[in-house]
Design an enzyme around this catalytic site. Structure first.
Site, PDB file in Angstrom:
ATOM      1  N   HIS A 304      11.628   3.959  -8.767  1.00  0.00           N
ATOM      2  CA  HIS A 304      11.752   4.543  -7.424  1.00  0.00           C
ATOM      3  C   HIS A 304      13.152   4.251  -6.892  1.00  0.00           C
ATOM      4  CE1 HIS A 304      10.246   6.371  -3.836  1.00  0.00           C
ATOM      5  NE2 HIS A 304      10.408   5.286  -3.101  1.00  0.00           N
ATOM      6  N   PHE A 401       5.961   5.717   2.017  1.00  0.00           N
ATOM      7  CA  PHE A 401       5.523   5.107   3.264  1.00  0.00           C
ATOM      8  C   PHE A 401       4.006   5.263   3.387  1.00  0.00           C
ATOM      9  CE2 PHE A 401       9.736   5.780   5.841  1.00  0.00           C
ATOM     10  CZ  PHE A 401      10.314   4.770   5.100  1.00  0.00           C
TER      11      PHE A 401
END
Length: 416
Positions: A304, A401
């Site tokens: 990521h 998130f």
């Protein structure tokens, strides 16, 4: 026992800050091209953040009728561009009944530029001036809907919305639908176009973005100097197809999707679990479903790797927990966000393509801009220069998130 299907990648398409098709995107990755630069879409005089990874020289009229261009947000335009490339390269049209092909295509934010534009119009000129296309242009599912309409794909059509894990979740859920026999093929991926004043202000005010004005130093994943992510935009699309069907029609097979792991940290709205447990579990689920790897030096992880202080340290920890410390140190890890910026809901899709091409070409893309090691980030991040490597398993990580973690596992297709 129900037989499970193998799932192949038979088409790919990309619209990115370093290239608007697969060939130019891969050339950019292989050469370590930086797609980050000063923001040109609007005046940043009042913003602390001055740089982003914008899509350049993209012509949406290649993929949409000109009359439609003003009706749909750029995230839909990017989606149609990537999808058109994937469908064309797959050659699948005419080989499947419409109800056998699904669309799993999402976005983290959707038409935020359209929202901003129409809100301003309403405040300045009144509600009657709001476009009748405002809602269709805005809603996240419309990218997938437009793709389905264009190609008459009548199977399951689902839009994942899991922030920056969106692309991986879309691809992973499409993979499961084909593996378990619900579909023969699916167009999967994600798109984003959030480099607009409102989007930049929101991310900036939550202290998520890099304020560095040097494009070469703004996004430096796993480097001790990292201070925030750089916003990117674009789209990625993969045509997934059941193996026997693809083989029977003589399709070009670019690689095999063989594992998917999805978890939730259930910890915090933006911060990752400081122990990396959710990410580690997602990695392990994908790794185990793919059958593992006897030699960890043959594993590539497209991390990521956002260039934020918390993410990169926690992700390093998660990789160690997921694979075991010794194996983690032997595998190759890189963050292509150092070149593309963080493409949010599109990131997982374009990074999945990077994994497929790394396996196919025997070349691992680098983490560019890497200069200062961080003791908390102590794996082999393939710094600055692509590396030749005969990898046999590639893992793509996307974390969003809300605590969303999604990993995909790919293998090179060798004709059997």
């Amino acid at each position: 026992m129900i037989a499970l299907n193998r799932v192949m990648i038979t088409g790919m398409g990309a619209v990115t800050p370093i290239g608007n098709d697969i060939d130019s995107y891969w050339q950019g990755l292989a050469s370590g091209k930086c797609g980050i630069g000063p923001i040109t879409k609007f005046d940043t005089a009042d913003f602390k953040v001055k740089v982003a990874a914008e899509v350049k020289d993209f012509d949406p009229s290649l993929y949409m009728e000109k009359a439609e261009l003003r009706k749909f947000d750029p995230f839909c335009q990017y989606a149609l561009g990537a999808a058109a490339q994937a469908v064309e390269s797959s050659g699948i049209e005419g080989h499947c009944a419409p109800e056998e092909v699904g669309v799993y295509f999402g976005s983290g934010i959707g038409g935020i530029g359209t929202f901003e534009e129409q809100q301003k119009l309403m405040l300045e000129k009144g509600p009657r001036r709001v476009s009748p296309f405002f809602i269709p242009a805005l809603i996240i599912n419309m990218a997938g809907g437009l793709i389905a309409i264009k190609y008459n794909f009548q199977g399951t059509a689902v839009s994942s919305v899991t922030a920056c894990a969106t692309g991986n979740n879309a691809i992973g859920e499409a993979y499961r639908a084909i593996k378990h026999g619900y579909l023969t093929a699916a167009l999967a991926g994600g798109a984003e176009a959030a480099i607009v004043p409102l989007g930049l202000a929101g991310f900036s005010n939550m202290k998520a973005l890099s304020t560095c004005e040097d494009p070469a130093a703004a996004c430096v994943p796993f480097d001790a100097r990292r201070g925030g992510f750089v916003m990117g935009e674009g789209a990625g699309a993969l045509m997934l197809e059941e193996y026997e069907h693809a083989k029977a029609r003589g399709a070009v097979i670019y690689g095999e999707l063989c594992g998917y792991g999805a978890t939730c940290d259930a910890h915090h709205i933006t911060a990752p679990d400081p122990e990396g447990r959710g990410g580690a579990r997602a990695l392990r689920l994908a790794y185990d479903e793919a059958g593992g790897c006897a030699d960890p030096s043959e594993i590539y992880i497209n991390a990521h790797g956002t260039s934020t202080p918390l993410n990169d340290a926690c992700e390093t920890m998660a990789i160690k927990k997921g694979l075991g410390e010794e194996a983690a140190r032997a595998c190759l890890v890189s963050s292509t966000k150092s070149m593309t910026g963080h493409m949010l809901g599109a990131a997982g899709a374009v990074e999945a393509i990077a994994c497929v091409l790394a396996l196919r070409e025997g070349l691992v893309p680098p983490t560019i801009g890497y200069q200062e090691p961080d003791p908390a980030c102590d794996l082999d991040y393939v710094p600055n220069t692509a590396r030749k490597a005969e990898i046999s398993l590639a893992l793509s990580a996307s974390l969003g998130f809300g605590g969303h973690n999604a990993y995909l596992a790919f293998r090179k297709y060798n004709g059997a």
